[in-house]
Design a protein around this motif. Structure first.
Motif, mmCIF file in Angstrom:
data_model
loop_
_atom_site.group_PDB
_atom_site.id
_atom_site.type_symbol
_atom_site.label_atom_id
_atom_site.label_comp_id
_atom_site.label_asym_id
_atom_site.label_seq_id
_atom_site.Cartn_x
_atom_site.Cartn_y
_atom_site.Cartn_z
ATOM 1 N N THR A 89 -4.612 -0.338 4.244
ATOM 2 C CA THR A 89 -4.656 -1.117 3.609
ATOM 3 C C THR A 89 -4.476 -2.496 3.791
ATOM 4 O O THR A 89 -4.827 -3.789 3.008
ATOM 5 N N VAL A 120 -4.353 4.956 0.096
ATOM 6 C CA VAL A 120 -5.876 3.983 0.971
ATOM 7 C C VAL A 120 -5.895 3.008 0.249
ATOM 8 O O VAL A 120 -5.361 2.034 -1.381
ATOM 9 N N VAL A 124 -5.094 -0.723 -2.273
ATOM 10 C CA VAL A 124 -5.595 -1.245 -2.456
ATOM 11 C C VAL A 124 -5.499 -1.700 -4.420
ATOM 12 O O VAL A 124 -5.518 -2.862 -4.014
#
Length: 293
Positions: A89, A120, A124
């Motif tokens: 990340t 992840v 993000v």
């Protein structure tokens, strides 16, 4: 030099589809494509050098697979590769600072049962400084075309008329322009409770008249963008009901759904908002999440 479109790859079917989608987008935007692999996803202190070598080998293999798919599907793409040390990340958020568009694979399933986007990707999307596009595993170039190849499926823009955001609207118009697609702007409204209505509020009129009022607001908000993008055909849609349901219906036949994510203060923590959260979990087409103030 123009910044590249970046696609994160890890060897999964989702990331390969994301790489191919990103390649087509890079060609449209006349930018290079950078394939990024984060090779130290779950570091453990006791693994040592052999594990590091194995991780780098897997990274090279994932990048090679993605490049082969891109070369086959989109030979006009200019491809770069990069290996980055994780955690994932943080590494992808740093990559997002170097681009105007980051593309990730998504395990989200179409329909109301899709719940697997991935930690992840969610991390993000909630923090990235640039627009992030999530692409499902079975996304192909043909999915952007109408049946019979007669044209391009709509780009759908989810817009909240209470707080319309220029960054989100412009991204959607530009995406439609690049594809030669029609832009469908969708706003969902719900009748307000009589408690809290003020004099002259739109909630005082009948349902049909209220819809016409919202449609007038939507048209007024988009007018400046119509003038800036005269080649983009725009369809304006207002519907009574929940925004989540309206977007799921509109995106079912779309080539791309564009939604916004409000940039929050650090004290409040990163979040995507309920409508965007629902879209990235349940929509079958690629979803672009555009941050805005």
């Amino acid at each position: 030099m123009l910044p590249p479109v970046i696609a994160a790859v890890d060897g999964s079917a989702e990331s390969l589809a994301a790489a191919e989608w990103a390649a087509r987008e890079a060609v449209r935007r006349e930018r290079p494509l950078r394939l990024v692999h984060v090779w130290n996803w779950h570091p453990r202190q006791d693994e040592g050098e052999p594990a590091t070598a194995a991780q780098r080998h897997l990274a090279r293999r994932a990048l090679r697979q993605a490049e082969d798919r891109v070369r086959h599907a989109c030979p006009g793409a200019r491809v770069e590769e990069e290996q980055v040390e994780g955690p994932a990340t943080a590494a992808l958020l740093k990559a997002a600072e170097q681009t105007g568009l980051l593309v990730l694979g998504s395990r989200g399933l179409s329909g109301l049962t899709g719940l697997l986007v991935g930690s992840v990707a969610l991390g993000v999307v909630a923090r990235a400084a640039c627009p992030v596009v999530l692409v499902r595993a079975d996304e192909e170039a043909a999915d952007e075309r109408l049946p019979g190849g007669t044209g391009v499926r709509d780009v759908v823009l989810g817009i909240d008329l209470a707080t319309p955001c220029d960054e989100v609207i412009e991204f959607a118009f530009d995406a439609a322009r690049l594809r030669g697609a029609r832009l469908r702007a969708v706003h969902a409204w719900q009748p307000p409770s009589p408690i809290g209505l003020g004099a002259g509020d739109i909630g005082l009129v009948a349902g049909r008249e209220r819809a016409e009022e919202w449609l007038g607001f939507l048209s007024a908000v988009l007018q400046v963008w119509r003038e800036k993008y005269p080649g983009v055909e725009v369809v304006e849609t207002v519907t009574e009901g929940r925004a989540r349901s309206a977007l799921l219906r509109a995106a079912s036949g779309a080539s791309l759904l564009v939604v916004g994510r409000r940039v929050t203060d650090r004290s409040n923590g990163p979040r995507t908002g309920p409508v965007t959260h629902a879209a990235i979990h349940h929509v079958g087409c690629p979803v672009a999440v555009v941050p805005h103030d």
